[in-house]
Scaffold this active site. Structure first.
Site, mmCIF file in Angstrom:
data_model
loop_
_atom_site.group_PDB
_atom_site.id
_atom_site.type_symbol
_atom_site.label_atom_id
_atom_site.label_comp_id
_atom_site.label_asym_id
_atom_site.label_seq_id
_atom_site.Cartn_x
_atom_site.Cartn_y
_atom_site.Cartn_z
ATOM 1 N N GLY A 1 0.813 -1.210 0.000
ATOM 2 C CA GLY A 1 0.000 0.000 0.000
ATOM 3 C C GLY A 1 0.848 1.262 0.000
ATOM 4 N N SER A 2 1.922 1.247 0.769
ATOM 5 C CA SER A 2 2.780 2.433 0.837
ATOM 6 C C SER A 2 3.389 2.751 -0.523
ATOM 7 C CB SER A 2 3.900 2.232 1.861
ATOM 8 O OG SER A 2 3.358 2.208 3.161
ATOM 9 N N ASN B 1 -7.580 4.220 9.227
ATOM 10 C CA ASN B 1 -7.017 3.017 9.837
ATOM 11 C C ASN B 1 -7.118 3.024 11.359
ATOM 12 O OD1 ASN B 1 -5.209 5.213 9.277
ATOM 13 N ND2 ASN B 1 -3.536 3.986 10.057
ATOM 14 N N GLN C 1 -7.684 0.433 3.842
ATOM 15 C CA GLN C 1 -8.514 -0.100 4.928
ATOM 16 C C GLN C 1 -9.938 -0.407 4.467
ATOM 17 O OE1 GLN C 1 -7.597 -0.886 8.056
ATOM 18 N NE2 GLN C 1 -5.494 -0.164 7.876
ATOM 19 N N SER D 1 -4.063 -2.780 -0.517
ATOM 20 C CA SER D 1 -2.976 -3.617 -0.019
ATOM 21 C C SER D 1 -3.497 -5.020 0.273
ATOM 22 C CB SER D 1 -2.427 -2.990 1.266
ATOM 23 O OG SER D 1 -1.560 -3.899 1.908
ATOM 24 N N HIS E 1 -2.200 -7.517 2.298
ATOM 25 C CA HIS E 1 -2.115 -8.145 3.628
ATOM 26 C C HIS E 1 -3.179 -7.643 4.597
ATOM 27 C CE1 HIS E 1 -0.033 -5.127 6.276
ATOM 28 N NE2 HIS E 1 0.224 -4.595 5.112
ATOM 29 N N THR F 1 10.132 -8.144 -12.799
ATOM 30 C CA THR F 1 9.414 -9.397 -13.020
ATOM 31 C C THR F 1 8.274 -9.526 -12.019
ATOM 32 O OG1 THR F 1 11.432 -10.401 -13.834
ATOM 33 C CG2 THR F 1 9.697 -11.906 -13.134
ATOM 34 N N CYS G 1 3.763 6.599 23.759
ATOM 35 C CA CYS G 1 4.754 5.729 24.387
ATOM 36 C C CYS G 1 4.969 4.441 23.606
ATOM 37 C CB CYS G 1 4.328 5.415 25.806
ATOM 38 S SG CYS G 1 4.037 6.910 26.738
#
Lengths: 395, 143
Positions: A73-74, A153, A183, A203, A205, A241, A328
């Site tokens: 996706g990126s 997301n 998303q 994307s 995954h 490829t 954090c």
């Protein structure tokens, strides 16, 4: 209830489904041909990716030659934004986006700003939404691109992409519209012809393929720069490829996801049970993001007086995988830009918990979360000096 | 990401709670930064820290460093406790990820803040309270 393992971080990534893996396996073995080769091994691989491309095009409502395979996706986000900006910089250098985009989008835009492009980042409302009017108002004569994510997301907000696209085109027909639908695809109906967008990123995954495959849809006639110059693959726009096994896997995953959109009603019901159950059982908690127009699998709730990373660690020990917008838990030590943009106070962004469920989630998983979460929140509150003050004030 | 020791002190923190009749109480950090540590001590006439407890709002490392710091100073004299460095806390925990080192600084500061409070009550002059070190990105203070 017996201890169990509950994966509730499907917005980060999903488990590869058995049918996707099965579809891919031949291409890790005997189906090793290079699709560009003329011989039988090549033809076999070529046939596999051609069929996959046709299937994906049909499921997304576009034409096979509008599908460009990428690695993630990126990559699709980077390519769409930089490729369009560089192709059209002669006509203008203004881009419109929002403050709640994925970092692949935001950092691509920042890179363009360093080159002299001007980016307008639109505010969102308390639910994380932009309006078509708001977007259109930001579009100028020199606006070459509008980018808006299809669904967020972190807080699950679904944006009005169809209306937004129409509004942008009415204001400036030359402005390209790109949506990061990473998303959205597989979780809500997505049809590019219906949406009218020029480009769309997805994307694999996030819809149960392994990591390493994405798509950029580019409407016929929309010109953007080539991403990889090479042997002419992906109609010369992205050489290299083809990743045959993953392309086949993606087609299978998309088929299952789109075919199972009804299944999302079940997921949405589990989402609502989680939201209602958590808010009922745990005081000093608030839902982040909207009640309506929310991704079926997204729950994002902030708990006062506690911090998200310690919450995640304790949930993990109880077998529950989740995510947080707390500073954090990030290396930058900055809280989620999305939560801050929708007006969540920084203290509450630190105490946020995202549970993202999928069709793999069961009712028993929901029960388990609802059983385990309240005492864990209480345990951290009992340790918190902020809660101490609240208790004293109650007395 | 965290060592076994950190996870142990996070999952089973030592000395959590309050001391009703504490004669030294110190609090450092703020909610915007995402971590607050409050330390309670019972210091006897020989300046020995007889008991110490803490309450912490923060991440796993913040809880673990608080726990370890209390362990390291329990039964020690005030002077010994003042020698506690954040490095000693990190070492005792078998290390911390780089972005979590500030938690150990906070733990050291919490000990000092509690002792400063004790000195104030006793009318003893000191120079123990430092201003925010600007370790976090969300702090609204200018550094």
């Amino acid at each position: 209830m017996e201890d169990r393992f509950v994966y509730a971080d499907n917005a980060a990534t999903t488990k590869t489904s058995p049918e996707v893996l099965q579809a891919m396996l031949p291409y890790f073995g005997e189906g090793y041909g290079n699709p560009s080769s003329l011989h039988q091994k090549g033809r076999e691989a070529k046939k596999a990716i051609t069929e996959a491309r046709e299937k994906i095009a049909m499921l997304l409502g576009d034409k096979p030659n509008e599908i460009y395979f990428t690695s993630c996706g990126s990559e699709s986000d980077n390519w769409a934004i930089k490729g369009a900006a560089h192709a059209w910089s002669g006509r203008g250098k203004h881009i419109v986006s929002t403050k709640i985009e994925h970092h692949a989008v935001l950092h691509s835009l920042e890179a363009l700003e360093k080159e002299g492009f001007e980016v307008t980042y639109l505010d969102v409302d308390g639910d994380g939404r932009v309006t078509p009017e708001q977007v259109a108002a930001a579009v100028r004569d020199d606006t070459i691109l509008v980018e808006c994510m299809f669904a967020n997301n972190e807080v699950g907000t679904i944006e009005p992409i169809k209306e937004l696209t129409a509004a942008v085109k009415a204001k400036n027909p030359k402005t390209l519209v790109f949506t990061d639908a990473v998303q959205a695809v597989g979780n809500i109906p997505v049809n590019v012809a219906d949406l009218g967008v020029d480009m769309l990123a997805l994307s694999g995954h996030k819809i149960h393929t392994p990591k390493g495959i994405g798509v950029l849809y580019i409407k016929t006639g929309v010109r953007i720069l080539n991403l990889v110059d090479g042997g002419g693959q992906e109609r010369g726009k992205r050489g290299g490829t083809e990743n045959v096994a993953y392309i086949v896997g993606l087609a299978k995953a998309l088929e299952t996801a789109v075919g199972g959109l009804d299944e999302n009603r079940r997921v949405a019901a589990m989402r609502d049970r989680l939201i209602d159950g958590i808010l009922e059982k745990i005081p000093y908690a608030r839902l982040n993001g909207p009640r309506e127009g929310r991704l079926p699998g997204n729950v994002n709730i902030s708990f006062e007086f506690i911090e998200g990373e310690s919450l995640l660690l304790l949930l993990d020990m109880a077998g529950i995988c989740a995510s947080t917008g707390s500073a954090c838990s990030s290396t930058s030590l900055e809280p989620s830009h999305v939560l801050v943009s929708i007006g969540v106070p920084v203290e509450l962004a630190h105490g946020s918990l995202r549970l993202s469920i999928s069709r793999d989630t069961t009712d028993e998983d929901v029960d388990y979360i609802l059983e385990k979460l309240p005492p864990i929140v209480q345990r951290l509150r009992d340790m918190s000096p902020l809660y101490e003050e609240v208790k004293k004030n109650q007395k | 990401m965290y060592s076994e020791k950190v996870m142990d002190h996070f999952a089973h923190p030592r000395n959590v709670g309050e001391i009703e009749d504490a004669n030294a109480v110190g609090e450092v950090g703020n909610a915007v930064c995402g971590d607050i540590m409050k330390m309670y001590m019972k210091i006897n006439d020989d300046q020995v820290i007889e008991d110490v407890k803490f309450k912490t709002f923060g991440c796993g490392a913040a809880i673990a460093t608080s726990s370890m710091a209390t362990e390291l100073i329990k039964g020690k004299t005030v002077d010994e406790a003042l020698k506690l460095t954040n490095k000693a806390v990190v070492e005792a925990l078998d290390g911390l990820p780089p972005q979590k080192i500030h938690c150990s600084v906070l733990a050291e500061e919490a000990v000092k803040a509690a002792i400063a409070n004790y000195y104030d009550k006793k009318g003893i002059k000191h120079d123990l309270l430092k201003d925010c070190d600007g370790h976090c990105a969300t702090c609204q203070k200018q550094h």
